[in-house]
Design a protein around this motif. Structure first.
Motif, mmCIF file in Angstrom:
data_model
loop_
_atom_site.group_PDB
_atom_site.id
_atom_site.type_symbol
_atom_site.label_atom_id
_atom_site.label_comp_id
_atom_site.label_asym_id
_atom_site.label_seq_id
_atom_site.Cartn_x
_atom_site.Cartn_y
_atom_site.Cartn_z
ATOM 1 N N ASP B 104 1.098 -1.031 0.074
ATOM 2 C CA ASP B 104 -0.037 0.380 0.505
ATOM 3 C C ASP B 104 0.927 1.104 0.022
ATOM 4 O O ASP B 104 0.552 2.132 -0.547
ATOM 5 C CB ASP B 104 -1.057 0.125 1.803
ATOM 6 C CG ASP B 104 -2.346 -0.966 1.212
ATOM 7 O OD1 ASP B 104 -2.474 -1.604 0.012
ATOM 8 O OD2 ASP B 104 -2.566 -1.851 2.221
ATOM 9 N N THR B 105 2.296 1.317 0.722
ATOM 10 C CA THR B 105 2.318 2.682 0.757
ATOM 11 C C THR B 105 2.938 2.677 -0.339
ATOM 12 O O THR B 105 3.464 4.363 -1.110
ATOM 13 C CB THR B 105 4.236 2.000 1.336
ATOM 14 O OG1 THR B 105 3.796 1.859 2.875
ATOM 15 C CG2 THR B 105 5.175 3.459 2.222
ATOM 16 N N VAL B 106 3.901 1.580 -1.330
ATOM 17 C CA VAL B 106 4.708 2.107 -2.731
ATOM 18 C C VAL B 106 3.784 2.424 -3.471
ATOM 19 O O VAL B 106 3.590 3.636 -4.083
ATOM 20 C CB VAL B 106 4.746 0.827 -3.376
ATOM 21 C CG1 VAL B 106 5.549 0.343 -4.433
ATOM 22 C CG2 VAL B 106 6.618 -0.013 -1.946
ATOM 23 N N ASN B 107 1.970 1.937 -3.972
ATOM 24 C CA ASN B 107 1.160 1.797 -4.311
ATOM 25 C C ASN B 107 0.747 3.839 -4.309
ATOM 26 O O ASN B 107 0.506 4.356 -4.877
ATOM 27 C CB ASN B 107 -0.255 1.386 -4.178
ATOM 28 C CG ASN B 107 0.265 -0.399 -5.001
ATOM 29 O OD1 ASN B 107 0.765 -0.176 -5.864
ATOM 30 N ND2 ASN B 107 -0.374 -0.730 -3.956
ATOM 31 N N MET B 108 0.513 4.531 -2.742
ATOM 32 C CA MET B 108 0.188 5.166 -3.266
ATOM 33 C C MET B 108 1.460 6.217 -2.771
ATOM 34 O O MET B 108 1.366 7.639 -3.434
ATOM 35 C CB MET B 108 -0.862 5.734 -1.385
ATOM 36 C CG MET B 108 -1.950 4.671 -1.418
ATOM 37 S SD MET B 108 -2.510 5.401 -0.141
ATOM 38 C CE MET B 108 -3.402 3.726 0.407
ATOM 39 N N ALA B 109 2.347 6.090 -2.254
ATOM 40 C CA ALA B 109 3.808 6.751 -2.703
ATOM 41 C C ALA B 109 4.380 7.000 -3.795
ATOM 42 O O ALA B 109 4.862 8.090 -4.412
ATOM 43 C CB ALA B 109 5.042 7.017 -1.292
ATOM 44 N N GLY B 149 -0.360 0.445 -10.051
ATOM 45 C CA GLY B 149 0.335 -0.277 -9.107
ATOM 46 C C GLY B 149 -1.255 -1.713 -8.319
ATOM 47 O O GLY B 149 -0.730 -2.704 -7.759
ATOM 48 N N MET B 150 -2.407 -1.381 -7.637
ATOM 49 C CA MET B 150 -2.987 -1.587 -6.811
ATOM 50 C C MET B 150 -2.997 -3.292 -8.106
ATOM 51 O O MET B 150 -3.764 -3.774 -7.609
ATOM 52 C CB MET B 150 -4.553 -1.155 -6.580
ATOM 53 C CG MET B 150 -4.607 -0.895 -4.877
ATOM 54 S SD MET B 150 -6.260 0.263 -5.091
ATOM 55 C CE MET B 150 -7.185 -1.832 -5.160
ATOM 56 N N ALA B 151 -3.820 -2.691 -9.044
ATOM 57 C CA ALA B 151 -4.072 -3.665 -9.959
ATOM 58 C C ALA B 151 -3.095 -4.536 -10.598
ATOM 59 O O ALA B 151 -3.705 -5.296 -10.358
ATOM 60 C CB ALA B 151 -4.620 -2.953 -11.553
#
Lengths: 209, 222
Positions: B104-109, B149-151
């Motif tokens: 989640d951190t990577v996806n959002m940042a 990123g999530m996908a």
């Protein structure tokens, strides 16, 4: 260090957010009831909305998939268990929302006594009981009652308690002002800790290079 | 929406995300100096609160991500800011999951950091309208990057998710529009009120050598 108005903006934002009606953490929850041998329930997003047409899987204690279906327009599902046992209900919207609920074997207890003895009791009941005078009218009722009453009470209770349990889950997931402020306070504390660590390091390294 | 809970992703994806996040956080923490601490904390708090409130829109519900804003202002320091926000959301509100913190951190940042680093030099060369446009573009693209990123994380974890990935991306379209407006307005505002947080002031290096030795000479004297 950003605009001087930024901290104020954060506070205003939080206040406005809390004042507007359905403020809740965005998460998927699953509510399951057992009625007879039927395991049914529905998923719901805290804050509103039902997951429609999403995958519902039911697994037994060994992790075998027993049921693989989809929720209806109300986010609901129903499945008839083969036997009273522990099951796991999994709900997966496929877009990163996922939740699970455990159904324990003892939640079927009222149900088994209702579904199995009822037909069995009905058959012999008419035989010996009919012979006794006075018991003719009440006979079948009297024998069935203990089991049936228990099952009926179970069902009625489950029905009555359902909204309460749902409301409790929803309130559990609600965001509380104090919690949010606690989180912000934690971040401020971390920043202080970081600044302190840096200041100490600089002190130890002596005058600025 | 962008908070993937425990039990969805496969172990290799979790480990990969964790390693990427750890690297990002390490880089971010090294990049933070004393002057960056307050703004990092303020944006972490803004992210913590902003991505907590979700609004039901259509079939889904969305919340702000602020990845573009953080990337433009903080650069690599976005990683620790996002991580702290997510950690608090997970522990206090059961929002997202502990095992998925890295992913989640990577996806959002990450999208915000990349876009921010690329777009920051451009901000100095354009007018206010241009800054709004750059901010809006960064905000919207950061949302697209997060959705992507999530996908990717879901698709790598299980091929079962592939058919529904269109939904994941589609629900982010209104959010991208909102983020575009928020980021555009914020960037234009910051450029006017506090240009140095966007690296816009020409004389930025000057204040530090002047102010800090003065403060220390007092310390030594006392």
């Amino acid at each position: 260090m950003i605009g001087r108005s930024t901290p104020l903006a954060v506070i205003v934002w939080v206040a406005v957010g809390l004042a507007s009606a359905p403020v809740a953490a965005h998460s998927l929850k699953l509510f399951v009831t057992v009625d007879g041998m039927v395991v049914s329930g529905h998923g719901f997003f805290v804050g509103g909305g039902r997951p429609q047409g999403v995958v519902v899987k039911i697994r037994d204690a060994d992790g075998r998939d027993l049921h693989d279906g989809r929720t209806d327009a109300n986010g609901a599902f129903a499945w008839t268990a083969p036997a009273p046992a522990a099951y796991t209900v999994l709900l997966d919207t496929g877009d990163g929302h996922f939740t699970r609920a455990e159904v324990t074997a003892d939640r079927f207890v009222g149900a088994t006594s209702a579904s199995t003895p009822a037909p069995v009791a009905a058959a012999p009941a008419s035989g010996p009981e009919v012979a006794k005078p006075g018991a003719v009218a009440r006979g079948p009722d009297a024998i069935v009652s203990a089991a049936e009453i228990e099952a009926a009470v179970d069902r009625a209770l489950a029905r009555r308690l359902q909204p309460l349990v749902e409301a409790q889950e929803r309130s559990e997931a609600r965001l509380r002002f104090a919690d949010i402020m606690g989180g912000i306070g934690m971040i401020v504390g971390l920043a202080g800790l970081g600044a302190w660590g840096m200041a100490r390091r600089r002190e130890r390294e002596g005058p600025r290079a | 929406m962008a908070h993937i809970p425990d039990g969805v992703l496969s172990l290799p994806v979790l480990i990969g995300g964790g390693a990427l996040a750890a690297a990002g956080i390490g880089l971010g923490l090294r990049a933070i100096d004393e002057r960056d601490v307050p703004k990092t904390a303020i944006l972490a708090a803004l992210f913590f609160v902003g991505s907590l409130f979700s609004v039901p829109i259509g079939p889904s519900s969305i919340h702000l991500l602020l990845g573009g804003t953080m990337g433009l202002v903080l650069g690599v320091a976005t990683f620790p800011a996002v991580f702290v926000g997510l950690l608090l959301q997970a522990t206090m509100f059961g929002f997202g999951g502990i095992s998925t913190l890295g992913v989640d951190t990577v996806n959002m940042a990450l999208p915000g950091v990349v876009l921010g680093v690329l777009a920051r030099p451009l901000l100095g060369r354009v007018s206010t309208a241009g800054r709004v446009a750059i901010g809006a573009g960064v905000g919207a693209l950061a949302v697209a990057g997060t959705a992507g990123g999530m996908a990717l994380a879901l698709a790598l974890s299980s091929p079962d998710y592939v058919p529904s990935l269109g939904v994941v991306v589609a629900t982010q379209v209104p959010l991208a529009a909102i983020e575009a407006v928020v980021t555009g307005v914020l960037v234009a505002h910051l450029a006017r009120v506090k240009p140095e947080v966007l690296g816009l002031t020409a004389f930025e290096p000057a204040p530090l050598p002047v102010v800090v030795p003065a403060a220390e000479s007092i310390e030594v004297a006392s």
